[in-house]
Scaffold this motif. Structure first.
Motif, PDB file in Angstrom:
ATOM      1  N   THR A 268       0.828  -1.210   0.000  1.00  0.00           N
ATOM      2  CA  THR A 268       0.000   0.000   0.000  1.00  0.00           C
ATOM      3  C   THR A 268       0.860   1.256   0.000  1.00  0.00           C
ATOM      4  O   THR A 268       0.620   2.200  -0.766  1.00  0.00           O
ATOM      5  N   LEU A 269       1.876   1.269   0.861  1.00  0.00           N
ATOM      6  CA  LEU A 269       2.768   2.424   0.945  1.00  0.00           C
ATOM      7  C   LEU A 269       3.466   2.663  -0.379  1.00  0.00           C
ATOM      8  O   LEU A 269       3.511   3.801  -0.887  1.00  0.00           O
ATOM      9  N   LEU A 270       4.016   1.608  -0.961  1.00  0.00           N
ATOM     10  CA  LEU A 270       4.762   1.765  -2.205  1.00  0.00           C
ATOM     11  C   LEU A 270       3.853   2.205  -3.345  1.00  0.00           C
ATOM     12  O   LEU A 270       4.212   3.092  -4.134  1.00  0.00           O
ATOM     13  N   ARG A 271       2.683   1.607  -3.439  1.00  0.00           N
ATOM     14  CA  ARG A 271       1.770   1.951  -4.535  1.00  0.00           C
ATOM     15  C   ARG A 271       1.327   3.410  -4.438  1.00  0.00           C
ATOM     16  O   ARG A 271       1.376   4.150  -5.427  1.00  0.00           O
ATOM     17  N   ARG A 272       0.931   3.842  -3.249  1.00  0.00           N
ATOM     18  CA  ARG A 272       0.452   5.216  -3.106  1.00  0.00           C
ATOM     19  C   ARG A 272       1.582   6.221  -3.269  1.00  0.00           C
ATOM     20  O   ARG A 272       1.384   7.300  -3.837  1.00  0.00           O
ATOM     21  N   GLY A 273       2.760   5.883  -2.752  1.00  0.00           N
ATOM     22  CA  GLY A 273       3.891   6.789  -2.891  1.00  0.00           C
ATOM     23  C   GLY A 273       4.342   6.948  -4.329  1.00  0.00           C
ATOM     24  O   GLY A 273       4.595   8.066  -4.799  1.00  0.00           O
ATOM     25  N   GLU A 274       4.425   5.832  -5.052  1.00  0.00           N
ATOM     26  CA  GLU A 274       4.901   5.880  -6.430  1.00  0.00           C
ATOM     27  C   GLU A 274       3.923   6.565  -7.375  1.00  0.00           C
ATOM     28  O   GLU A 274       4.322   7.191  -8.356  1.00  0.00           O
ATOM     29  N   ARG A 275       2.627   6.461  -7.073  1.00  0.00           N
ATOM     30  CA  ARG A 275       1.615   7.029  -7.968  1.00  0.00           C
ATOM     31  C   ARG A 275       1.210   8.451  -7.594  1.00  0.00           C
ATOM     32  O   ARG A 275       0.393   9.057  -8.306  1.00  0.00           O
ATOM     33  N   SER A 276       1.772   8.992  -6.535  1.00  0.00           N
ATOM     34  CA  SER A 276       1.308  10.279  -6.028  1.00  0.00           C
ATOM     35  C   SER A 276       1.743  11.433  -6.928  1.00  0.00           C
ATOM     36  O   SER A 276       2.936  11.744  -7.036  1.00  0.00           O
ATOM     37  N   LEU A 277       0.777  12.084  -7.539  1.00  0.00           N
ATOM     38  CA  LEU A 277       1.072  13.287  -8.309  1.00  0.00           C
ATOM     39  C   LEU A 277       1.395  14.457  -7.390  1.00  0.00           C
ATOM     40  O   LEU A 277       2.153  15.362  -7.757  1.00  0.00           O
ATOM     41  N   THR A 278       0.813  14.438  -6.176  1.00  0.00           N
ATOM     42  CA  THR A 278       1.101  15.499  -5.211  1.00  0.00           C
ATOM     43  C   THR A 278       2.565  15.469  -4.794  1.00  0.00           C
ATOM     44  O   THR A 278       3.222  16.508  -4.717  1.00  0.00           O
ATOM     45  N   ALA A 279       3.095  14.274  -4.517  1.00  0.00           N
ATOM     46  CA  ALA A 279       4.507  14.162  -4.151  1.00  0.00           C
ATOM     47  C   ALA A 279       5.400  14.636  -5.280  1.00  0.00           C
ATOM     48  O   ALA A 279       6.397  15.331  -5.059  1.00  0.00           O
ATOM     49  N   ARG A 280       5.043  14.277  -6.507  1.00  0.00           N
ATOM     50  CA  ARG A 280       5.840  14.716  -7.653  1.00  0.00           C
ATOM     51  C   ARG A 280       5.838  16.242  -7.759  1.00  0.00           C
ATOM     52  O   ARG A 280       6.888  16.872  -7.925  1.00  0.00           O
ATOM     53  N   ALA A 281       4.655  16.848  -7.639  1.00  0.00           N
ATOM     54  CA  ALA A 281       4.561  18.299  -7.773  1.00  0.00           C
ATOM     55  C   ALA A 281       5.260  19.016  -6.630  1.00  0.00           C
ATOM     56  O   ALA A 281       5.874  20.075  -6.824  1.00  0.00           O
ATOM     57  N   MET A 282       5.209  18.440  -5.423  1.00  0.00           N
ATOM     58  CA  MET A 282       5.785  19.081  -4.257  1.00  0.00           C
ATOM     59  C   MET A 282       7.307  18.985  -4.220  1.00  0.00           C
ATOM     60  O   MET A 282       7.995  19.900  -3.785  1.00  0.00           O
ATOM     61  N   LEU A 283       7.863  17.863  -4.699  1.00  0.00           N
ATOM     62  CA  LEU A 283       9.283  17.579  -4.517  1.00  0.00           C
ATOM     63  C   LEU A 283      10.127  17.768  -5.776  1.00  0.00           C
ATOM     64  O   LEU A 283      11.349  17.941  -5.667  1.00  0.00           O
ATOM     65  N   ARG A 284       9.506  17.725  -6.935  1.00  0.00           N
ATOM     66  CA  ARG A 284      10.293  17.805  -8.170  1.00  0.00           C
ATOM     67  C   ARG A 284      11.014  19.139  -8.263  1.00  0.00           C
ATOM     68  O   ARG A 284      10.435  20.197  -8.098  1.00  0.00           O
ATOM     69  N   GLY A 285      12.321  19.085  -8.493  1.00  0.00           N
ATOM     70  CA  GLY A 285      13.143  20.283  -8.642  1.00  0.00           C
ATOM     71  C   GLY A 285      13.752  20.795  -7.357  1.00  0.00           C
ATOM     72  O   GLY A 285      14.634  21.661  -7.395  1.00  0.00           O
ATOM     73  N   LEU A 286      13.326  20.272  -6.199  1.00  0.00           N
ATOM     74  CA  LEU A 286      13.868  20.739  -4.925  1.00  0.00           C
ATOM     75  C   LEU A 286      15.205  20.049  -4.621  1.00  0.00           C
ATOM     76  O   LEU A 286      15.337  18.835  -4.760  1.00  0.00           O
ATOM     77  N   GLY A 287      16.153  20.848  -4.172  1.00  0.00           N
ATOM     78  CA  GLY A 287      17.401  20.280  -3.674  1.00  0.00           C
ATOM     79  C   GLY A 287      18.165  19.464  -4.691  1.00  0.00           C
ATOM     80  O   GLY A 287      18.736  18.423  -4.347  1.00  0.00           O
TER      81      GLY A 287
END
Length: 394
Positions: A268-287
């Motif tokens: 469940t953790l892996l599936r939701r984490g890998e598919r999360s568009l929110t995580a991509r939008a929040m973290l992409r380009g940082l650091g």
């Protein structure tokens, strides 16, 4: 008296806890978090919302001052306890609850220093009501803009234990950053034999010194380490439900749960984490870490890819969780030359987290303040490694 007593009883029934974890005390910090979750006591982000200050670990001599200052920021009714070992977590938390019920402060808290007129960490332009004022500085266009100097740490929720990062902000943008030298192991400061090795790297360090460590045991520790880091990042990002799942899975693995019993949660953790568009939008380009800088600093952490950003590191942590989960029932033992732990080369000339601290300031410059904690959580250096090696003569 009636109102005061009612407030005291209400606070003591389900205290809001500020957890100050010290370097070298990861098992104790994990035990405190587990007991708090079982009791249903909430962890809070700062002292203003806390009833109970819980210190996880044995403070070194130099830590007493900032812990006293931190405690003075808690409103009343309040109490403070120190948990020095994992098995002390439950009784010390009960003691803190009892102190709140009785309206008494712990003896160590009563000896605390008065609230400082000036802040407890770093240079600044002055303080009002505990907050730093801005100075003036040139921005990149030569204009004179306010510069706010703000220390982060060492006691924040979902923050590496013992880390202090000093930021200079113009507007909401980080224009410079520096990391304080990590604190030394208190046992080494007293000239005593160092305590246990860093918790997350322990199996690989022991294997490098000839101990027989089963591969399944190492995989369990590696998977739990990455779950701890992912839970920290998800907590900072505000994804509370998935962060809680990561922590529950971490604790289940460390408690020796049957791998089959945690696989559904891991999926469940892996599936939701890998598919999360929110995580991509929040973290992409940082650091984003330039490849040349990673090589120069000697970064060996497997999740910190040269050229990668915070989103890449998040995805790599998920991949490491999946890889380690596949080895939870693996036969055999670690080879003596297998010294790659969850954060990289654990038996080399420098602890792997030393390189992570070297590159951290550069990753923060240019980031908005709201994103700075995401960068730190995504990198997640382990100061236990440096506290274990630091001491007199090192």
């Amino acid at each position: 008296m009636g109102v005061t007593a009612a407030v005291r009883r209400w606070a003591a029934a389900r205290p809001s806890v500020l957890l100050a974890a010290l370097p070298g005390a990861t098992p104790t910090r994990l035990a405190v978090e587990r007991e708090l979750r079982n009791a249903g006591w909430p962890l809070v982000d700062g002292p203003a919302a806390a009833d109970l200050l819980v210190v996880a670990g044995r403070p070194a001599a130099g830590a007493a001052g900032w812990l006293d200052e931190l405690y003075e920021l808690l409103p009343g009714p309040r109490a403070r306890v120190t948990v020095t070992a994992p098995e002390r977590a439950a009784p010390e938390l009960r003691a803190g609850r009892d102190l709140l019920r009785a309206g008494e402060e712990a003896p160590a808290a009563r000896r605390g220093a008065a609230r400082p007129e000036h802040g407890g960490h770093g240079g600044h332009g002055g303080w009002v009501a505990g907050l730093p004022l801005a100075e003036r500085g040139d921005d990149r266009d030569g204009l004179r803009l306010d510069v706010l100097r703000l220390p982060l740490g060492p006691a924040l929720r979902d923050w590496p234990a013992g880390l202090v990062v000093r930021l200079a902000l113009q507007g909401d943008v980080v224009v410079s950053a520096a990391v304080d030298p990590p604190p030394a192991n208190p046992e080494r400061c007293r000239g005593e034999v160092p305590g246990p090795p860093p918790f997350w790297a322990e199996p690989w360090l022991r294997a490098a010194r000839g101990a027989r460590i089963e591969r399944a045991v190492a995989a369990r520790r590696s998977c739990a380490a990455q779950l701890d880091s992912v839970g920290r990042l998800l907590g900072v990002a505000g994804w509370a439900e998935l962060a809680e799942l990561a922590r529950r899975l971490r604790d289940a693995l460390l408690a020796g749960a049957d791998p089959a019993a945690v696989r559904r949660g891991l999926r469940t953790l892996l599936r939701r984490g890998e598919r999360s568009l929110t995580a991509r939008a929040m973290l992409r380009g940082l650091g984003r870490l330039p490849a040349a800088e990673a090589r120069r600093a000697g970064v060996t952490c497997p999740v910190v890819a040269p050229g990668g950003d915070a989103y890449d590191r998040f995805r790599r942590r998920l991949a490491e969780i999946e890889r380690a989960a596949g080895l939870l029932a693996a036969p055999g033992v670690l080879a003596a030359d297998d010294v790659l732990g969850p954060r990289g080369l654990v038996d080399g000339p420098r602890p792997p987290s030393a390189a992570l601290l070297d590159v951290l300031p550069g990753l923060l410059v240019g980031a908005e303040f709201a994103a700075a904690r995401l960068v730190v959580a995504g990198l997640d250096p382990d100061l236990d490694e440096l506290a274990w090696t630091a001491g007199p003569g090192t």
